[in-house]
Design an enzyme around this catalytic site. Structure first.
Site: not given
Length: 286
Positions: A41, A99, A117, A142-143, A168
């Site tokens: 994310h 990050s 993302e 989608d992560g 995250d």
């Protein structure tokens, strides 16, 4: 909880999370073999603390602003503040790295990074940040799905045996987010058991997290601990009073690093006498 990160960049949660991310990267780069990092994310990768979003909340002042002013002496904190200064050297005096920027900053030429993302505008910004960095692959997806698709990681025909998965999420689903994350972690560990996994979570009422702790302890990792920072009492469900990291398969001595950092962060970033840091092992390797 709708955690759009532009409003919260550089706050106390970022300070905790990003100190840990750099410590994890340094453990990976201590050995010569190539490593892989997946940021599930990733957000936009780079933020401006003088933006309208950041100024609306002012959270960075109580996070990175306060930490830079006091700069307590600890190698992991010094490492983090050095990365912030490097980011500002490249991107301006109010820049704050997300990050994925920190991963790219800390890892090496032979390492590979996947940054995911889901939101199109954020993904577009993320792509622009890393347009000239061939180590970083940006995925608009989608992560949790990416954890299925990208693990175990490969570079060409070579399987990468060392690496980090950072989860995250924005916690738009609130407590249901724990179900999604724990399910994804359990699945990922069956396919890439040697990876290190770091899952960030907010703390409002800590007692509501007891089911999460119990379930996290049953994950098929060799070892795991939680590192938590509270900046005020965990007695209100209406605001984020702190945050934590669940670390699975932590590298050697990461627990000692975080145990040394947490009381310093509580002292500098705490808003009342209830501020505290906590590190608790859920499972130790036999």
């Amino acid at each position: 909880m709708n955690y759009r990160h532009a409003f919260h960049a550089g706050n106390h949660a970022d300070v905790l999370k990003h100190i840990a991310v750099l410590a994890l990267c340094d453990a990976l780069t201590a050995k010569p073999a190539a490593a892989f990092a997946l940021d599930t994310h990733a957000g936009r990768g780079l933020y401006a603390l003088d933006s309208n979003s950041a100024q609306r909340t002012g959270e960075a002042e109580g996070g990175i602003g306060r930490l830079m002013a006091e700069a307590p002496k600890h190698p992991a904190i010094t490492r983090y503040l050095s990365a912030i200064r490097a980011c500002r050297h490249d991107h301006g005096p109010t820049a704050y790295p997300g990050s994925p920027w920190l991963l790219a900053h800390a890892l090496r030429e032979q390492d590979r990074i996947a940054a995911c993302e889901l939101h199109p505008e954020e993904a577009k910004q993320l792509e622009s940040v890393f347009a000239r960095d061939s180590r970083v692959a940006v995925h608009e997806r989608d992560g949790y799905g990416a954890m299925k698709a990208l693990l175990p990681p490969r570079f060409g025909e070579t399987r990468l045996n060392r690496g980090l998965v950072l989860i995250d999420p924005p916690f738009e689903a609130q407590l249901e987010e724990f179900d999604a994350a724990l399910g994804a972690l359990r699945d990922a560990l069956t396919r890439w058991p040697q990876g290190t996994y770091a899952f960030w979570y907010p703390i409002k009422l800590r007692r509501s997290l007891q089911p999460f702790y119990r379930r996290a302890a049953t994950l098929p990792a060799k070892s795991s601990f939680v590192a938590e920072l509270l900046v005020r009492a965990d007695d209100s469900p209406l605001r984020m009073n702190g945050s934590g990291l669940l670390i699975l398969n932590p590298p050697w001595q990461l627990d000692q690093t975080m145990a040394g950092v947490l009381p310093l962060l509580a002292k500098v970033l705490g808003e009342d006498a209830a501020a505290s840091g906590r590190l608790e092992w859920l499972k130790r390797e036999d």
